[in-house]
Design a protein around this motif. Structure first.
Motif, PDB file in Angstrom:
ATOM      1  N   SER A 140     -24.899   9.129  -1.447  1.00 31.11           N
ATOM      2  CA  SER A 140     -25.929   9.574  -0.501  1.00 31.11           C
ATOM      3  C   SER A 140     -26.148  11.077  -0.642  1.00 31.11           C
ATOM      4  O   SER A 140     -25.222  11.824  -0.944  1.00 31.11           O
ATOM      5  CB  SER A 140     -25.518   9.245   0.938  1.00 31.11           C
ATOM      6  OG  SER A 140     -24.362   9.959   1.289  1.00 31.11           O
ATOM      7  N   GLU A 141     -27.385  11.503  -0.429  1.00 31.31           N
ATOM      8  CA  GLU A 141     -27.730  12.923  -0.584  1.00 31.31           C
ATOM      9  C   GLU A 141     -27.363  13.719   0.663  1.00 31.31           C
ATOM     10  O   GLU A 141     -26.904  14.847   0.564  1.00 31.31           O
ATOM     11  CB  GLU A 141     -29.230  13.054  -0.882  1.00 31.31           C
ATOM     12  CG  GLU A 141     -29.623  12.449  -2.234  1.00 31.31           C
ATOM     13  CD  GLU A 141     -31.104  12.541  -2.479  1.00 31.31           C
ATOM     14  OE1 GLU A 141     -31.827  13.043  -1.587  1.00 31.31           O
ATOM     15  OE2 GLU A 141     -31.544  12.100  -3.556  1.00 31.31           O
ATOM     16  N   ASN A 142     -27.595  13.161   1.826  1.00 30.67           N
ATOM     17  CA  ASN A 142     -27.321  13.865   3.091  1.00 30.67           C
ATOM     18  C   ASN A 142     -25.977  13.413   3.650  1.00 30.67           C
ATOM     19  O   ASN A 142     -25.731  12.209   3.821  1.00 30.67           O
ATOM     20  CB  ASN A 142     -28.423  13.576   4.118  1.00 30.67           C
ATOM     21  CG  ASN A 142     -29.783  14.021   3.614  1.00 30.67           C
ATOM     22  OD1 ASN A 142     -29.890  15.052   2.949  1.00 30.67           O
ATOM     23  ND2 ASN A 142     -30.814  13.256   3.914  1.00 30.67           N
ATOM     24  N   THR A 158     -23.347  12.664   6.424  1.00 24.96           N
ATOM     25  CA  THR A 158     -23.344  12.308   7.835  1.00 24.96           C
ATOM     26  C   THR A 158     -22.104  11.478   8.136  1.00 24.96           C
ATOM     27  O   THR A 158     -21.576  10.806   7.252  1.00 24.96           O
ATOM     28  CB  THR A 158     -24.610  11.497   8.214  1.00 24.96           C
ATOM     29  OG1 THR A 158     -24.517  11.099   9.565  1.00 24.96           O
ATOM     30  CG2 THR A 158     -24.781  10.283   7.328  1.00 24.96           C
ATOM     31  N   THR A 204     -29.160   7.486  12.205  1.00 22.39           N
ATOM     32  CA  THR A 204     -29.385   8.555  11.215  1.00 22.39           C
ATOM     33  C   THR A 204     -30.853   8.955  11.177  1.00 22.39           C
ATOM     34  O   THR A 204     -31.174  10.141  11.079  1.00 22.39           O
ATOM     35  CB  THR A 204     -28.941   8.103   9.818  1.00 22.39           C
ATOM     36  OG1 THR A 204     -29.514   6.821   9.531  1.00 22.39           O
ATOM     37  CG2 THR A 204     -27.439   8.012   9.713  1.00 22.39           C
ATOM     38  N   ASP A 213     -32.494  12.609  12.015  1.00 22.03           N
ATOM     39  CA  ASP A 213     -33.411  13.309  11.114  1.00 22.03           C
ATOM     40  C   ASP A 213     -34.671  13.746  11.842  1.00 22.03           C
ATOM     41  O   ASP A 213     -35.153  14.867  11.662  1.00 22.03           O
ATOM     42  CB  ASP A 213     -33.782  12.405   9.930  1.00 22.03           C
ATOM     43  CG  ASP A 213     -32.584  12.144   9.026  1.00 22.03           C
ATOM     44  OD1 ASP A 213     -31.650  12.974   9.042  1.00 22.03           O
ATOM     45  OD2 ASP A 213     -32.597  11.131   8.304  1.00 22.03           O
TER      46      ASP A 213
END
Length: 553
Positions: free
Chosen positions: A389-391, A393, A431, A435
């Motif tokens: 995953s890029e972000n 959390t 999530t 955002d």
């Protein structure tokens, strides 16, 4: 059937044609022996085309795409220009030999050119690699080596580069250092206890903590000098006045031997080293927690920072851990027991490093294996989310932790847990909400100058709209008001007709009520009559107002 060979070098793409080769009749061993002879090989394999790279950056991009099995536009154009054209609906009378099957399959998908990659093609490409400098006449003796070295360095550098904040190598080194520090601090603390116990043996029984013992050994120094004047400082160190008094009394009646000043100085210095090491260990632990929250936040929130870091270090990297199936992750750290069980045909281990998790300790003896399997499943999911995953959390990790808690309750109390799909949907929604909240916060934190400009523009637009509204009623307003008034009149007529019909029916009911002697229906009739009169008065007032407004116009 003709055979073409695609050869990728550090200097460019090259295309060779193999003439007069019967692939079926040729023996791979015979081809391997004939490759080393240039006279024989040069007659069979000939250079068809060569396309040099424009720059070092272009070479790096091309080779990166080739290593990933992707055909670039440059390579496609090169093949379409130099290979014979194939008519639509007909099979190609040639095939393209490539070193990697991945890029061959991609070339076939895009261009429909038949590609092959086998031992025979590999031997021919080995010969091309061996005699490549002699095929291309413009190359100088050292050019190819320089290009290979430069491209090799840039390719390796590009592969090593990752996100600086998500380098899992730091976690691996930190957890290794933390484990060695634990061993060293424990052994050094025991050495301090043994050394200082020759002078003050009673202190070891009073104080159990190693770090606190080293602090006291440094503070007390010579037990004969310890008096009740130092009680406040001792209480600050120990945090307990009774213990401080006990230490002072023990020092007065101590059975230990006296030490020379030089020996006491050495004990103090060593105690200080132990204190420094233990303080550094605390800082390193905090650093490891922060790094784990950056690199693998979901895994850390699910199973804890220490166990998660040990799993990553044992697997080699976070990517390797994410590629592991949950069955492998379950027994990471118990490889010796696994192979011993396989060799002796005994029971295989149920858990490895996961055993240090609190969930396994909380489970009952018969459910520990089930819990380990379930926890390994959730850990593999969390590690894959963290890796790909890029972000970053922690939402998924928290939801997975809730699932593990529910599974514990299910084993103990029989409470049915939620389904995995529902939990993941809830995590994705949370999530997305986060955002959107972040976007709104960024939108609200606009500079004050821009806000004032926007407010001014809004106020100007409102004033203009009011002015336009004041100007409009002269033409269109009248027509619209007339249409509305006509509609209202029709509605009022309908209401009056309905009320009259109701009044008539109420009248007949009133007569019947008088005959019967009942008084309840009379009251209803009176109230309805009053309502009808009120409606008529209201309609008359509206008509008068409309007439007045028309007269003014």
């Amino acid at each position: 059937m003709a055979l073409y060979l695609l050869y990728e070098t550090s200097s460019g793409y090259s295309l060779f044609q193999a003439n007069g080769i019967d692939e079926i009749g040729q023996n791979t061993e015979a081809v391997r022996n004939s490759v080393s002879d240039l006279n024989r090989f040069g007659k069979v394999v000939q250079l068809t085309a060569f396309h040099p790279f424009e720059s070092a950056l272009d070479a790096l991009n091309q080779i990166n795409s080739v290593s990933e099995g992707i055909m670039t536009d440059e390579l496609r154009n090169f093949l379409e220009l130099n290979l014979p054209k194939v008519k639509e609906g007909k099979k190609a009378k040639f095939s393209l030999g490539v070193a990697e099957p991945k890029i061959g399959s991609h070339i076939f998908e895009v261009t429909k050119l038949p590609c092959q990659s086998n031992d025979f093609v590999h031997e021919l490409l080995r010969g091309v690699r061996l005699h490549f400098e002699r095929f291309i006449k413009d190359l100088k003796p050292g050019d190819l080596e320089k290009a290979q070295l430069g491209l090799g360095h840039s390719y390796s550098r590009a592969k090593v580069k990752f996100n600086v904040n998500r380098v899992d190598n730091m976690v691996i080194q930190a957890i290794f250092l933390l484990d060695t520090l634990d061993k060293d601090v424990n052994s050094f603390a025991m050495r301090v206890r043994e050394w200082y116990s020759w002078h003050f043996p009673e202190l070891a029984k009073i104080v159990n903590d190693n770090y606190l013992y080293a602090k006291l050994a440094k503070f007390i120094d010579d037990k004969s000098k310890l008096s009740e004047d130092k009680l406040p400082e001792l209480t600050d160190l120990l945090g307990d006045e009774d213990k401080a008094k006990e230490v002072v009394e023990a020092a007065k009646a101590s059975m230990g031997q006296d030490l020379s000043p030089i020996d006491l100085i050495n004990v103090q210095q060593f105690a200080q080293r132990v204190m420094d090491l233990s303080e550094y260990r605390k800082k390193l632990h905090e650093y490891l927690i922060t790094k784990m929250n950056d690199i693998a936040p979901n895994l850390a929130s699910l199973i804890g920072e220490m166990v998660g870091a040990r799993l990553i270090s044992h697997a080699g990297s976070l990517t390797n851990l994410a590629k592991c199936p949950s069955s492998t992750l379950q027994i990471l750290g118990a490889e010796k027991a696994l192979f011993r069980a396989l060799k002796t045909r005994g029971n295989t281990p149920k858990y490895g490093l996961i055993f240090h998790s609190s969930f396994i300790g909380r489970a009952s003896a018969r459910n520990k294996g089930r819990m380990a399997r379930y926890l390994a499943n959730k850990c593999s999911i969390a590690s894959r989310i963290d890796c790909f995953s890029e972000n970053g959390t922690t939402v998924f990790g928290e939801k997975l932790r809730e699932q593990v808690e529910e599974r514990l309750d299910f084993y103990d109390k029989g409470v049915a847990p939620r389904k995995n799909i529902d939990v993941m949907k809830a995590a994705i929604e949370s999530t997305e909400n986060k955002d959107t909240d972040m976007e709104t916060e960024e939108a609200t934190t606009v500079p004050s100058a821009k806000k004032s400009k926007k407010k001014k523009s809004k106020s100007d637009a409102a004033e203009n709209s009011e002015l336009m509204a004041e100007d409009k009623p002269t033409v269109n307003g009248g027509a619209s008001e007339d249409a509305k008034s006509e509609k209202k009149k029709k509605k009022e007529k309908r209401k009056l007709e309905q009320e009259q019909a109701v009044e008539k029916s109420n009248g007949t009911n009133g007569v019947e009520a008088e005959e019967d002697g009942t008084s309840t229906k009379k009251k209803k009739k009176k109230s309805k009559d009053q309502d009808g009169e009120d409606l008529q008065d209201a309609s008359d007032m509206k008509k008068k107002r409309k007439k007045k407004s028309k007269g003014e116009e």
